[in-house]
Design an enzyme around this catalytic site. Structure first.
Site, PDB file in Angstrom:
ATOM      1  N   HIS A  35     105.631 -22.996  49.811  1.00 30.84           N
ATOM      2  CA  HIS A  35     104.752 -22.025  50.748  1.00 30.84           C
ATOM      3  C   HIS A  35     103.561 -22.483  51.212  1.00 30.84           C
ATOM      4  O   HIS A  35     102.821 -23.383  50.587  1.00 30.84           O
ATOM      5  CB  HIS A  35     104.617 -20.717  49.909  1.00 30.84           C
ATOM      6  CG  HIS A  35     106.098 -20.153  49.679  1.00 30.84           C
ATOM      7  ND1 HIS A  35     106.208 -19.436  48.382  1.00 30.84           N
ATOM      8  CD2 HIS A  35     107.357 -20.114  50.176  1.00 30.84           C
ATOM      9  CE1 HIS A  35     107.554 -19.135  48.272  1.00 30.84           C
ATOM     10  NE2 HIS A  35     108.208 -19.304  49.426  1.00 30.84           N
ATOM     11  N   ASP A  56     113.420 -18.596  51.873  1.00 30.37           N
ATOM     12  CA  ASP A  56     113.228 -20.159  51.455  1.00 30.37           C
ATOM     13  C   ASP A  56     114.385 -20.926  51.820  1.00 30.37           C
ATOM     14  O   ASP A  56     114.386 -22.054  52.179  1.00 30.37           O
ATOM     15  CB  ASP A  56     112.985 -20.157  49.757  1.00 30.37           C
ATOM     16  CG  ASP A  56     111.591 -19.673  49.376  1.00 30.37           C
ATOM     17  OD1 ASP A  56     110.498 -19.448  50.524  1.00 30.37           O
ATOM     18  OD2 ASP A  56     111.197 -19.415  48.436  1.00 30.37           O
ATOM     19  N   ARG A  87      97.987 -15.814  13.928  1.00 30.18           N
ATOM     20  CA  ARG A  87      97.863 -14.700  15.032  1.00 30.18           C
ATOM     21  C   ARG A  87      98.390 -15.074  16.294  1.00 30.18           C
ATOM     22  O   ARG A  87      99.122 -14.076  16.940  1.00 30.18           O
ATOM     23  CB  ARG A  87      96.633 -14.268  15.505  1.00 30.18           C
ATOM     24  CG  ARG A  87      95.672 -13.709  14.028  1.00 30.18           C
ATOM     25  CD  ARG A  87      94.239 -13.723  14.337  1.00 30.18           C
ATOM     26  NE  ARG A  87      93.899 -14.773  14.499  1.00 30.18           N
ATOM     27  CZ  ARG A  87      92.626 -14.912  15.394  1.00 30.18           C
ATOM     28  NH1 ARG A  87      91.841 -13.672  15.797  1.00 30.18           N
ATOM     29  NH2 ARG A  87      92.203 -16.237  15.548  1.00 30.18           N
ATOM     30  N   GLU A 134      92.121 -22.127  26.893  1.00 21.83           N
ATOM     31  CA  GLU A 134      91.157 -21.849  28.073  1.00 21.83           C
ATOM     32  C   GLU A 134      91.947 -22.467  29.260  1.00 21.83           C
ATOM     33  O   GLU A 134      92.628 -23.167  29.077  1.00 21.83           O
ATOM     34  CB  GLU A 134      89.918 -22.592  27.848  1.00 21.83           C
ATOM     35  CG  GLU A 134      89.016 -22.327  26.737  1.00 21.83           C
ATOM     36  CD  GLU A 134      87.729 -23.207  26.869  1.00 21.83           C
ATOM     37  OE1 GLU A 134      87.884 -24.463  27.385  1.00 21.83           O
ATOM     38  OE2 GLU A 134      86.637 -22.935  26.386  1.00 21.83           O
ATOM     39  N   HIS A 165     103.142 -25.611  48.303  1.00 24.54           N
ATOM     40  CA  HIS A 165     103.429 -25.212  46.933  1.00 24.54           C
ATOM     41  C   HIS A 165     104.593 -24.669  46.585  1.00 24.54           C
ATOM     42  O   HIS A 165     105.158 -23.919  47.277  1.00 24.54           O
ATOM     43  CB  HIS A 165     102.334 -24.738  46.342  1.00 24.54           C
ATOM     44  CG  HIS A 165     102.478 -24.495  44.854  1.00 24.54           C
ATOM     45  ND1 HIS A 165     102.759 -23.031  44.167  1.00 24.54           N
ATOM     46  CD2 HIS A 165     102.393 -25.087  43.769  1.00 24.54           C
ATOM     47  CE1 HIS A 165     102.979 -23.386  43.142  1.00 24.54           C
ATOM     48  NE2 HIS A 165     102.701 -24.523  42.742  1.00 24.54           N
ATOM     49  N   ARG A 214     110.732 -21.282  43.796  1.00 24.61           N
ATOM     50  CA  ARG A 214     109.910 -20.623  44.766  1.00 24.61           C
ATOM     51  C   ARG A 214     109.052 -21.543  45.647  1.00 24.61           C
ATOM     52  O   ARG A 214     108.564 -22.518  44.904  1.00 24.61           O
ATOM     53  CB  ARG A 214     109.041 -19.824  43.955  1.00 24.61           C
ATOM     54  CG  ARG A 214     109.417 -18.516  43.065  1.00 24.61           C
ATOM     55  CD  ARG A 214     108.501 -17.908  42.480  1.00 24.61           C
ATOM     56  NE  ARG A 214     109.162 -16.877  41.623  1.00 24.61           N
ATOM     57  CZ  ARG A 214     109.427 -15.370  41.833  1.00 24.61           C
ATOM     58  NH1 ARG A 214     109.084 -15.125  43.028  1.00 24.61           N
ATOM     59  NH2 ARG A 214     109.819 -14.853  41.017  1.00 24.61           N
ATOM     60  N   TYR A 270      98.543 -17.737  39.019  1.00 26.03           N
ATOM     61  CA  TYR A 270      97.910 -18.483  40.046  1.00 26.03           C
ATOM     62  C   TYR A 270      96.406 -17.817  40.477  1.00 26.03           C
ATOM     63  O   TYR A 270      96.400 -16.603  40.539  1.00 26.03           O
ATOM     64  CB  TYR A 270      98.714 -18.088  41.571  1.00 26.03           C
ATOM     65  CG  TYR A 270     100.101 -18.030  41.732  1.00 26.03           C
ATOM     66  CD1 TYR A 270     100.868 -19.098  42.577  1.00 26.03           C
ATOM     67  CD2 TYR A 270     101.173 -17.552  40.985  1.00 26.03           C
ATOM     68  CE1 TYR A 270     102.013 -19.110  42.602  1.00 26.03           C
ATOM     69  CE2 TYR A 270     102.287 -17.352  41.123  1.00 26.03           C
ATOM     70  CZ  TYR A 270     102.834 -18.407  41.973  1.00 26.03           C
ATOM     71  OH  TYR A 270     104.242 -18.364  42.053  1.00 26.03           O
TER      72      TYR A 270
END
Length: 172
Positions: free
Chosen positions: A57, A162, A24, A29, A113, A54, A126
């Site tokens: 930050h 950025d 399937r 987890e 990060h 990205r 996140y």
């Protein structure tokens, strides 16, 4: 149960999960709060194409701890220690997170990060220990020579914000 690995960065943890696959699909987890002893106030998801960068930050007044997992794709994930009293202040930590390797990372409050996407389609989840604080968000220049981060791909797609972020030494 998830497997937790400590790093040389105080409280920065690598979480190794396991994917349970069958005809399937799979079940995986991601997070058990009591294992990493954190509470998370909100969650968000980003979807990015290949070679998007990205970051880096952070929130200065209301720093966030972040639990990062890749739901689809693969990223080069980076955390920079900005805790002034830390033994690893100004040092960066990086690792590959992917749907296949089932790894996640917990980055404690006091780190900047960022990540660079490595697959065609990348979905990143996140979980944050603090709410987003608009007006209190900052960035460190992703290619600051002081940080010596070896991003795997060149000419990334980045935001104007950025692209013109400040160098580490100009902030700290």
């Amino acid at each position: 149960m998830l497997k937790i690995k400590k790093t040389k960065f105080k409280d920065l943890l690598i979480i190794e999960g396991k994917s349970h696959n069958d005809e399937r699909g799979y079940l995986r987890e991601l997070l058990i709060e009591k294992q990493i002893k954190q509470k998370f106030k909100f969650q968000l998801v980003s979807k990015s194409r290949s070679n998007v960068l990205r970051g880096l930050h952070f929130q200065y007044k209301k720093p966030q701890g972040k639990f990062i997992s890749v739901i689809k794709g693969k990223i080069f994930d980076v955390a920079v220690d900005i805790r002034k009293n830390s033994k690893t202040f100004g040092k960066s930590f990086s690792l590959i997170l992917s749907e296949k390797n089932c790894k996640s990372v917990f980055i404690p409050a006091g780190f900047a990060h960022g990540f660079q996407t490595l697959n065609k389609e990348n979905i990143v989840c996140y979980s944050c220990t603090e709410y987003r604080s608009i007006g209190n968000e900052y960035g460190i220049l992703y290619n600051d020579p002081y940080l010596k981060i070896k991003w795997p791909m060149k000419n990334s797609k980045i935001t104007i914000k950025d692209k013109f972020a400040k160098r580490f030494n100009d902030i700290f």
